[in-house]
Design a protein around this motif. Sequence first.
Motif, short mmCIF file in Angstrom:
data_model
loop_
_atom_site.label_atom_id
_atom_site.label_comp_id
_atom_site.label_asym_id
_atom_site.label_seq_id
_atom_site.Cartn_x
_atom_site.Cartn_y
_atom_site.Cartn_z
N GLN A 109 31.81 33.38 60.37
CA GLN A 109 32.39 34.63 59.48
C GLN A 109 31.07 33.98 57.84
O GLN A 109 30.42 35.11 57.33
CB GLN A 109 33.25 34.08 58.26
N LEU A 110 31.08 33.11 57.90
CA LEU A 110 29.90 32.67 56.46
C LEU A 110 28.39 32.53 57.22
O LEU A 110 27.53 33.58 55.96
CB LEU A 110 30.23 31.65 55.99
N ALA A 111 27.91 32.57 58.00
CA ALA A 111 26.96 32.35 58.90
C ALA A 111 26.54 34.03 58.42
O ALA A 111 24.85 34.22 58.79
CB ALA A 111 26.68 32.51 59.92
N HIS A 112 27.17 34.98 58.89
CA HIS A 112 26.67 36.69 58.66
C HIS A 112 27.37 36.72 57.56
O HIS A 112 27.58 38.07 56.96
CB HIS A 112 27.83 36.81 59.70
N SER A 113 27.23 35.95 56.64
CA SER A 113 27.33 37.03 55.15
C SER A 113 26.12 36.95 54.19
O SER A 113 25.03 35.87 54.65
CB SER A 113 28.20 36.21 54.03
N GLU A 114 25.98 37.12 53.12
CA GLU A 114 24.91 36.71 52.52
C GLU A 114 24.66 35.43 52.06
O GLU A 114 25.48 35.22 50.55
CB GLU A 114 24.91 37.99 51.52
N LEU A 115 24.12 34.80 52.06
CA LEU A 115 23.29 33.27 51.80
C LEU A 115 22.29 33.42 51.60
O LEU A 115 21.75 34.16 51.78
CB LEU A 115 24.06 32.43 51.78
#
Length: 362
Positions: A11-17
């Motif tokens: 989920q984090l990998a597909h969010s804005e980072l």
Amino acid sequence: PLNAITGFLDQLAHSELDPRQHHHVELCQAGSHTLLGLIDTVLELSRLEAGRVQLSEEDFDLRAFMDTQLGLLVPLAEQKGLHLEWSSGTEAPFRVHGDPVRLGQVLYNLVSNALRFTESGHIRVHVERGSSEHELAFTVTDTGAGIPEEDQPHIFEAFRQAGPALARKEGSGLGLKVCKELVELMGGRISVESQPSHGTRFRFTVAMPPATSATPLLYTPEEAEVDTSAPVGTGLRVLVAEDEPTNALLVNNLLEQAGCAQITCVQNGREAIEHWQQASPDLVLLDLQMPELDGREALRIIRSQEAEHALARTPIALITAHALEHFQQECFGLGCDAYLNKPLERKELWLLLARIVSGPLG
């Protein structure tokens, strides 16, 4: 717990980072996949030693099988500048009868080991008929570091790595033990020949007679592509039965990102049956192990009621960390349409949703 860790990392990998955060997430993902592989290996070894692994029996095309298995590892060889190839003896059968999945595990472990410990040169795999027409013999040869003579008698023991130089390489020391157990389960034997600095040769045999079916059956795993950033589940009403709150939240989030119109979460099979009766969802996702009523029993009851009342078939998928063959065979026998493994992979869920949207499951 690992299902939740890998799921929310995805989920984090597909969010804005920002780039630094994205790199940190990638490191965590790599670590979680390594840990998952170690846990799977330990569990596999435990099942093998307890005699709980059952072999499948099917006809498959040996050459297509070898192309597929080694094709998975060719990119890794090319990254290291190594040449990976396979050949067959003139008497090797075109089609054989046995368990391609377990045979593939052995080959994958041996060849990936050879890639890990070889810095230059080649890895060659040769398959030929064994001592009888019902036996196949495989040889995996590399030009790697080799195994010290004093370590060779112990190389198939659990948690053993040969010599201090090889022990520094990443690995658990369980892969060769699993290979030995699987080979013996398939009625064969495995041995090693090696000289330090001159490479290693593993040879194993398996009882695998020529196929008897009239029609060739190719061993080709399902390959499908799906855009995991697209809302493939738009409009779907999905029922999720999962008793672990963190896993339920993860599945719910994934379904929301897939564009599903309505997501209902319940905690056991009894509640799943009640909601299915009332709401007629487009898809039911059942955890295999739940209190009161587990996923298999809920699946059996739903299919029974559909047959009794001439109802339209509801697509049902089971989600579980216990990806054992006898579980899968039993569940498909009860009418399961799909079987998703934990940790739940985004691509696998997207593929299932795309199948549901495209029409009835075959």
